[in-house]
Design a protein around this motif. Structure first.
Motif, mmCIF file in Angstrom:
data_model
loop_
_atom_site.group_PDB
_atom_site.id
_atom_site.type_symbol
_atom_site.label_atom_id
_atom_site.label_comp_id
_atom_site.label_asym_id
_atom_site.label_seq_id
_atom_site.Cartn_x
_atom_site.Cartn_y
_atom_site.Cartn_z
ATOM 1 N N TYR A 60 0.844 -1.193 0.000
ATOM 2 C CA TYR A 60 0.000 0.000 0.000
ATOM 3 C C TYR A 60 0.880 1.244 0.000
ATOM 4 N N GLY A 65 -2.171 5.967 -2.945
ATOM 5 C CA GLY A 65 -3.291 5.057 -2.737
ATOM 6 C C GLY A 65 -3.187 3.743 -3.468
ATOM 7 N N ARG A 577 -11.305 -2.901 -4.555
ATOM 8 C CA ARG A 577 -10.670 -1.743 -3.925
ATOM 9 C C ARG A 577 -11.282 -1.458 -2.553
ATOM 10 N N GLY A 581 -9.220 -1.673 0.948
ATOM 11 C CA GLY A 581 -9.190 -0.584 1.915
ATOM 12 C C GLY A 581 -9.576 -1.045 3.306
ATOM 13 N N LYS A 585 -7.036 -1.123 6.799
ATOM 14 C CA LYS A 585 -7.403 -0.316 7.970
ATOM 15 C C LYS A 585 -7.915 -1.202 9.096
#
Length: 652
Positions: A60, A65, A577, A581, A585
């Motif tokens: 990442y 991004g 995507r 993400g 996280k």
């Protein structure tokens, strides 16, 4: 064997692949704690913001991004299509790529060693030789010279000539009926209803179409006489899919080691005329509108795309379609521009008329950034001088801006929209996330084939979730009567809008429970085995819920899957995507009451589905007689409505 790569092989390949080794062989990594860091290979930076996690097997970049697994990194870094990246990783792992039959109703794709490639190459040789020596070649030579083309350009693009006559190529390459059948499969011959076979291309200047490896996969032919159509392309074949290929891309990459921008034009001769004048970075779509697949492919190669279209109504319509195709791929650091030529001109005529320097100056001075073109176009339809026009402009623009993955660009364009309309960011955010249609959801099952797949649409999200309690009781189904959802039949697809981004940050509101459930399931896939039947709430018209259903069904079918394998199934899509993400996280997940919150959401979804079924049956009963089956279901639903929530998940 057909060309589909089975998912089980991809899963096994990723399990055998260490992303640190893959990335480290291409980028100099430095150990930083339990992870590795480097300057990002996908954008210019001085301070390293690119991280590789050996635990998650993910990379990442906090700057641009970019992120994904080893397969995605090879695709993006080496500029490879999906099957080529699989081949590369398989070679590194000492594996032979497995292939299987394609899905029902889908034309099978040939493996990389398809016998059609040498056949198409031989046809290209025949056409090139005919341009040099065939007795009828003069008309083709005069046409090319009249367009100002040199022998060097003709050689570089492999231009040729299909002589007049019905069977020149068939006699040259044909042999037995099997050979002729292969020529039909390659699009070189036509077989009519009476069984007669003849050359597809006759009395035409020939433009070979090459894939990323330089192999001839199809042809375009420009008529020399009065035949119609003026331009004729090869049909779809096992090795040629016009919606994915770009004419001139191989030649542009071959002649530019450090491509920074690719120009998209409309025709073969536009590409070749620009190349003749020294602008060797142009490509053309093959009789189709610019697609998201085209854009994704180009952005894997270069950070900048320039669209060059005629200034007439058709050209502007094509430009807007290209802009819409660009939006889901416009990460921060990528740029798209639009150049409209004077009425009656195309790149071919204009560059020959004014020369390469003037054409470059025109690009520099007149090409519009995507943001400028976006607002100018919409303001032609919605006049911001009136309140009604401002409202209409915001309604048109907000959902489109929500497709932008680049957070900075999205924020700046929303700010500009707010300046034009006078609406605040909160109102624009509500417009962006409002439901877009009442169309039922479509089949959400992912699959991998020889190219990054294109997925069906997903309706707009809702986050008006009521509180709910209760979970599956051990040995007892909490729901039995919800209508099973069935997706739209294969082939009934629309243009896919982007997956709405998860809301976070100050003022963004509470995260939708389904998004939290997705995050939990991604990091704790074993929870899927405690959910009785995801089909009981599959009719939810929320994007996150549809993805949740797909994950649950996938995990229940293949319980051994881990987070990496789940995300790999959606690689290259908006859903992928989103999952990526969520995986990156993990620290946002609250560890307390994780399982409780997850099953609260599952039960709420099932309750909502049951209530809808109940309301539908009661509504019908007021106007008509219910069938015996419907009466049984209504009785069951009414009895279920009085059952209290269960105290906890199975086994607790």
């Amino acid at each position: 064997m057909a060309g589909l790569i089975p998912q089980r092989f991809i899963d096994d390949l990723l399990n055998r692949t260490d992303i640190v080794e893959v990335v480290g062989s291409r980028v100099q990594l430095k150990k930083t704690g339990k992870n590795y860091s480097a300057c990002c290979p996908f954008h210019q930076e001085k301070t390293p913001s690119f991280t590789v996690s050996p635990d998650k097997q993910f990379y990442y970049c906090f700057g641009c991004g970019a992120g994904g697994n080893a397969l995605g990194f090879v695709m993006d870094h080496d500029h490879l299509d999906f099957p080529e990246a699989v081949e590369e990783l398989a070679k590194r792992a000492g594996l032979e790529v497995q292939r299987e039959d394609s899905r029902p109703g889908q034309k099978p794709r040939q493996p990389v060693d398809s016998p059609l490639y040498p056949l198409l190459s031989a046809a290209a040789d025949f056409y090139r030789h005919a341009l040099k020596s065939h007795p009828a070649r003069q008309a083709a030579v005069d046409y090319l010279k009249g367009r100002g083309l040199s022998g060097v350009i003709a050689r570089d693009f492999g231009l040729g000539f299909a002589p007049p006559g019905w069977d020149n190529l068939m006699k040259h390459l044909g042999g037995d009926s099997l050979q002729e059948k292969a020529m039909i499969d390659a699009g070189l011959l036509i077989e009519n209803a009476e069984g007669r076979r003849y050359d597809r291309f006759r009395d035409r200047v020939m433009f070979p179409i090459r894939d990323s490896r330089g192999r001839v996969i199809a042809f375009g032919g420009r008529v020399l006489g009065d035949d119609k159509p003026k331009y004729l392309n090869s049909p779809e074949t096992p090795v040629f899919h016009k919606g994915q290929e770009l004419y001139g891309l191989y030649e542009a990459r071959k002649n530019n080691r450090d491509l920074d921008e690719i120009m998209v034009v409309e025709g073969y001769m536009d590409v070749i005329a620009l190349a003749q004048q020294g602008l060797r970075n142009a490509v053309a779509t093959l009789g189709t509108a610019t697609s998201e697949e085209h854009i994704k492919r180009l952005f894997r190669l270069v950070p900048n795309i320039l669209f060059c279209f005629d200034g007439d109504q058709a050209g502007r319509k094509a430009a807007w379609r290209a802009l819409e195709a660009c939006l889901p791929s416009l990460q921060d650091g990528r740029r798209a521009r639009f150049l409209f030529l004077p009425e009656g001109e195309d790149p071919d005529s204009l560059v020959r008329k004014e020369g390469p320097d003037a054409f470059r100056a025109r690009i520099s001075q007149q090409a519009q950034p995507l943001a400028d073109y976006f607002f100018r176009h919409l303001m032609e339809e919605a006049d911001p001088a009136t309140l009604e026009g401002k409202a209409h402009l915001a309604t048109l623009a907000a959902p489109l801006l929500d497709q932008l993955p680049g957070a900075n660009l999205r924020a700046l364009m929303r700010q500009r929209l707010g300046e034009i309309t006078g609406l605040g960011s909160e109102m624009l955010g509500q417009l962006a996330s409002a439901p877009t249609s009442d169309v039922p959801p479509t089949d959400f099952a992912p699959s991998h084939d020889d190219y990054s797949p294109s997925y069906p649409p997903y309706p707009g999200e809702r986050d008006d979730w009521p509180a709910g309690q209760g979970r599956k009781q051990q040995g007892k189904k909490p729901w039995q009567d919800g209508d099973n959802w069935k997706g739209r039949k294969a082939g009934q697809r629309r243009e896919p809008p982007s997956m709405p981004p998860p809301r976070s940050g100050a003022g963004a509101g509470v995260e939708p429970p389904t998004l939290s459930a997705l995050r939990t399931l991604l990091h704790h896939p074993q929870l899927a085995q405690k959910v009785e039947d995801a089909g009981h709430f599959a009719a939810e018209d929320d994007t996150y819920t549809q993805l949740l259903v797909a994950l649950l069904e996938s995990l229940q079918k293949h319980p051994q899957q881990n987070s990496l394998q789940l995300i790999a199934r959606w690689h290259g899509t908006e859903q992928g995507r989103l999952l990526r993400g969520l995986a990156e996280k993990e620290w946002l997940i609250r560890q307390d009451n994780l399982e409780q919150q997850f099953f609260d959401t599952i039960t709420t979804l099932a309750d909502r589905q049951r209530e809808r079924s109940l309301e539908g049956l009661l509504r019908k009963a007021r106007h008509s007689e219910l069938s015996a089956e419907e009466k049984l279901r209504l009785r069951a639903l009414l009895s279920r409505s009085e059952i209290p929530a269960s105290p906890g998940p199975a086994g607790t």
